[in-house]
Enzyme design. Structure first.
Site, mmCIF file in Angstrom:
data_model
loop_
_atom_site.group_PDB
_atom_site.id
_atom_site.type_symbol
_atom_site.label_atom_id
_atom_site.label_comp_id
_atom_site.label_asym_id
_atom_site.label_seq_id
_atom_site.Cartn_x
_atom_site.Cartn_y
_atom_site.Cartn_z
ATOM 1 N N CYS A 171 36.489 40.245 25.770
ATOM 2 C CA CYS A 171 36.186 38.949 25.223
ATOM 3 C C CYS A 171 35.133 39.198 24.497
ATOM 4 O O CYS A 171 34.801 38.199 23.492
ATOM 5 C CB CYS A 171 35.858 38.170 26.541
ATOM 6 S SG CYS A 171 37.536 37.497 27.300
ATOM 7 N N ASP B 251 31.159 35.337 29.242
ATOM 8 C CA ASP B 251 31.830 35.383 30.666
ATOM 9 C C ASP B 251 31.184 36.313 31.901
ATOM 10 O O ASP B 251 31.707 36.843 32.423
ATOM 11 C CB ASP B 251 33.421 35.971 30.369
ATOM 12 C CG ASP B 251 34.112 35.313 29.446
ATOM 13 O OD1 ASP B 251 33.807 34.190 29.212
ATOM 14 O OD2 ASP B 251 35.422 35.588 28.930
ATOM 15 N N LYS C 266 36.777 28.437 28.246
ATOM 16 C CA LYS C 266 37.745 28.880 27.142
ATOM 17 C C LYS C 266 39.009 29.527 27.786
ATOM 18 O O LYS C 266 39.069 30.351 28.838
ATOM 19 C CB LYS C 266 37.161 29.931 26.374
ATOM 20 C CG LYS C 266 36.582 31.110 27.028
ATOM 21 C CD LYS C 266 35.839 32.212 25.882
ATOM 22 C CE LYS C 266 35.450 33.376 26.588
ATOM 23 N NZ LYS C 266 36.400 34.155 27.041
HETATM 24 C C1 C5J Z 1 36.807 39.187 29.361
HETATM 25 C C2 C5J Z 1 39.095 40.069 30.610
HETATM 26 N N1 C5J Z 1 36.183 38.156 29.749
HETATM 27 N N2 C5J Z 1 38.483 41.273 30.386
HETATM 28 N N3 C5J Z 1 38.094 39.024 30.053
HETATM 29 O O1 C5J Z 1 36.559 40.091 28.868
HETATM 30 O O2 C5J Z 1 40.014 40.004 31.129
#
Ligand code: C5J
Length: 222
Positions: free
Chosen positions: A163, A25, A130
């Site tokens: 994540c 991400d 995702k």
């Molecule tokens: C991720 C989030 N990618 N913090 N998402 O960690 O909401």
């Protein structure tokens, strides 16, 4: 076998041909102003310190011809894969699907979902969209890893305790040997990052190992 001799809590051996880098991400919605991370009230600038380590990890993986997987947290334009519980929680300035400066927040195909320019996606890299925090949930990730004979995973990305941690725990439960690269991951909350790294490697690597990108590089050189 490459061996990260100084990994914590003890040495981590991995076969590069059966190891994938999971870059979680690293998208504009989390690292740049105006995206999802900022709408939740976070200082998104804090995540930028992971970029040099993440780039180093990707460069090493590409040089070795390893499998590289980038994930992106995002939802379908009609929000059919976004549970109301996720969209309606809290008091963000913009909710998932609302129009923001980088397009609709966390919606597939919008500019905010793209991986940041500092981490270019090379031909042959795999990109997985995702809907959840974990990259195995509602995706083909498990099948892709199985088809490629992947047994070991090196993690970078954001955020460490959301994540990255969720995906590493999913992977650990599926039998993968996992290591998170300390300087290739970051959190909006420095204490959460440190606690997450500690809890992953505690109890004899109960979730997995940690090491720096320099230590990974050293493992390839040795
Ligand atoms: C991720 C989030 N990618 N913090 N998402 O960690 O909401």
């Amino acid at each position: 076998m490459a061996v990260v001799a100084d990994a914590l809590p003890f040495a981590f051996a991995f076969p590069p041909a059966h190891t994938a880098v999971m870059m979680i991400d690293m998208q504009r919605d989390f690292l740049e102003p105006g995206g999802f991370g900022e709408t939740l009230g976070n200082d998104v600038g804090l995540l930028r310190s992971a970029l040099p380590g993440a780039r180093r990890l990707l460069d090493l993986a590409h040089a070795q011809g390893m499998t590289v997987i980038h994930t992106r947290e995002c939802h379908r334009p009609d929000l059919s894969d976004c549970p109301p519980a996720k969209r309606e929680r809290g008091e963000p300035r913009l909710r998932i699907g609302d129009a923001g400066p980088m397009g609709r927040v966390l919606i597939a195909g919008e500019p905010g979902v793209e991986i940041v320019a500092e981490l270019p996606i090379l031909p042959g890299d795999i990109v997985i969209d995702k809907p959840g925090k974990g990259a195995f949930y509602a995706t083909t990730l498990g099948d892709i890893l199985q088809e490629r004979g992947i047994t070991h995973l090196l993690f970078g990305g954001v955020t460490t305790e959301v994540c990255v941690q969720t995906t590493m725990r999913e992977a650990n439960d599926r039998g993968f040997q996992c290591l998170v690269v300390e300087d290739a991951t970051e959190s909006y909350f420095p204490a959460f990052k440190e606690a997450t790294l500690d809890m992953m490697r505690a109890q004899g690597a109960i979730v997995g190992w940690t090491a720096t990108s320099a230590q990974i590089e050293e493992a390839f050189r040795a």
